[in-house]
Design a protein around this motif. Sequence first.
Motif, PDB file in Angstrom:
ATOM      1  N   HIS A   1       6.974   1.382   6.447  1.00 32.26           N
ATOM      2  CA  HIS A   1       8.166   2.134   6.042  1.00 32.26           C
ATOM      3  C   HIS A   1       7.855   3.620   5.961  1.00 32.26           C
ATOM      4  N   LEU A   2       8.397   4.411   6.888  1.00 30.11           N
ATOM      5  CA  LEU A   2       8.331   5.870   6.812  1.00 30.11           C
ATOM      6  C   LEU A   2       9.544   6.392   6.043  1.00 30.11           C
ATOM      7  N   ASN A   3       9.514   7.685   5.698  1.00 28.42           N
ATOM      8  CA  ASN A   3      10.629   8.316   4.976  1.00 28.42           C
ATOM      9  C   ASN A   3      10.992   7.544   3.710  1.00 28.42           C
ATOM     10  N   THR A   4       9.981   7.036   3.025  1.00 27.52           N
ATOM     11  CA  THR A   4      10.197   6.209   1.831  1.00 27.52           C
ATOM     12  C   THR A   4       9.326   6.758   0.704  1.00 27.52           C
ATOM     13  N   GLU A   5       9.927   7.549  -0.165  1.00 24.05           N
ATOM     14  CA  GLU A   5       9.177   8.220  -1.229  1.00 24.05           C
ATOM     15  C   GLU A   5       9.227   7.420  -2.521  1.00 24.05           C
TER      16      GLU A   5
ATOM     17  N   THR B   1      11.878   3.462  -4.877  1.00 22.74           N
ATOM     18  CA  THR B   1      11.778   4.549  -3.903  1.00 22.74           C
ATOM     19  C   THR B   1      13.141   5.202  -3.723  1.00 22.74           C
ATOM     20  N   ASP B   2      13.183   6.256  -2.928  1.00 27.41           N
ATOM     21  CA  ASP B   2      14.460   6.921  -2.656  1.00 27.41           C
ATOM     22  C   ASP B   2      15.338   6.126  -1.700  1.00 27.41           C
ATOM     23  N   LYS B   3      14.807   5.010  -1.175  1.00 22.46           N
ATOM     24  CA  LYS B   3      15.577   4.179  -0.255  1.00 22.46           C
ATOM     25  C   LYS B   3      15.998   2.857  -0.896  1.00 22.46           C
TER      26      LYS B   3
ATOM     27  N   VAL C   1       0.868  -1.180   0.000  1.00 17.20           N
ATOM     28  CA  VAL C   1       0.000   0.000   0.000  1.00 17.20           C
ATOM     29  C   VAL C   1       0.900   1.224   0.000  1.00 17.20           C
ATOM     30  N   ILE C   2       0.692   2.119  -0.954  1.00 23.67           N
ATOM     31  CA  ILE C   2       1.452   3.365  -1.007  1.00 23.67           C
ATOM     32  C   ILE C   2       0.582   4.471  -0.414  1.00 23.67           C
ATOM     33  N   GLY C   3       1.060   5.095   0.650  1.00 24.72           N
ATOM     34  CA  GLY C   3       0.313   6.171   1.293  1.00 24.72           C
ATOM     35  C   GLY C   3      -0.058   5.835   2.715  1.00 24.72           C
TER      36      GLY C   3
ATOM     37  N   GLU D   1       5.309   5.196   3.125  1.00 23.11           N
ATOM     38  CA  GLU D   1       4.902   6.578   3.370  1.00 23.11           C
ATOM     39  C   GLU D   1       6.127   7.488   3.246  1.00 23.11           C
ATOM     40  N   LYS D   2       6.021   8.556   2.455  1.00 21.58           N
ATOM     41  CA  LYS D   2       7.173   9.417   2.201  1.00 21.58           C
ATOM     42  C   LYS D   2       7.512  10.337   3.370  1.00 21.58           C
ATOM     43  N   GLU D   3       6.547  10.593   4.253  1.00 17.72           N
ATOM     44  CA  GLU D   3       6.790  11.504   5.367  1.00 17.72           C
ATOM     45  C   GLU D   3       7.431  10.771   6.552  1.00 17.72           C
TER      46      GLU D   3
END
Length: 405
Positions: free
Chosen positions: A166-170, A185-187, A6-8, A33-35
Amino acid sequence: MKDIIVIGGGIVGLSTAFSLSRRFPQANLAVLEKESGWAKHQTGNNSGVIHSGIYYKPGSLKAKFATEGSRQMIQFCREHGVDYDQCGKVIVATKQSELPLLENLFQRGMANGLDISLIGEEQIKEEEPYVKGIKAIKVPQAGIVDYKQVCERMVHDLTQRGAELHLNTEVKQVMQHDHNVEIVTDKKTFQSKYVVNCTGLHSDRVTKMAGVEIDLQIIPFRGEYYELKPEKHHLVKNLIYPVPNPDFPFLGVHFTRMIGGGIEAGPNAVLSLKREGYKKTDFDVKDLSEVMKYKGFWKLASKYWKEGAKEMWRSYSKKAFVKSLQELIPSVQEADLVPASSGVRAQALQSDGTLVDDFFIVPSKRSIHVCNAPSPAATACFPIGKAIADKVPELEMSPRIYIHS
């Protein structure tokens, strides 16, 4: 390889994961979640109202999910120790011209199965002593809640059930293949058999990333609030709403008692110059240029320019904002109000200028995309999450690996 991602990490994404963890208890499930925390955008920046479903067209997903969702939300709060208050609200007609609209709204509420009543001036004063109105609808089902707490409880439940969070994962790319979906993602890069897109303000972008064509674009509208000073809290007991303007797709400025204390007044509805633009000064070239290039926006603007101009004026004139509030509570003065935080609504708009009024969910081969989930999405998150989870096909689940120390 994940079974479902799930993205978001807003309330819709978390409630979808919550339902998926029950439908597929053995699934290797993850939420991205990117935040740096959960519920940072639409969920965490609303006034916390539990909507009854009175406003929505009978038979629509909004009507069905709001009425079911309010009951399920209260049940969840009771079971998980979340702060809530089913305090009720009044929807007030302040002039004769609003009475036919109030009657239509009452009939809509009855058609949606609500236990509501029409009340006159004396009863309005009993409910809200400082309100000036000639007739109102009393809606006992409405309430207030801390939606951040709701999300925290869902996160705890998902963790207990073994989901990866996963937080901080855009998310940067989504590529659908015949047998899996690749999420860059950025990770790191994730592989999953199925993906659910619940990215709210960015839902159209993620949908298009996945190669799914849709005739809509997210237009961000900022809702700006004031808050009553503590010495003026006595002016509002619970929730006070105006009769909605049928010529404008928003509910109008209203008064909301919040579960954590305080009284909010607002919001207006103005175009945000950034998708996550919570301040008047927030600006993003890409976000604004997308809006300005979209023909659907200009068709919408040509239809609602008068109402839009009034909203913009209220954004920059406190006097004009207060004048709108005084239609409900005449004793409210400019000095009684201080600026409060704003929220941004992700509103889907089609290229012909039509606002997508209902929830809009787009299935694809290995993904589902929630492309429009405006208010009452927080109220309705549990039935929305279940409806999405029910659309996910049966999958051959990957074996769960447990490491014992």
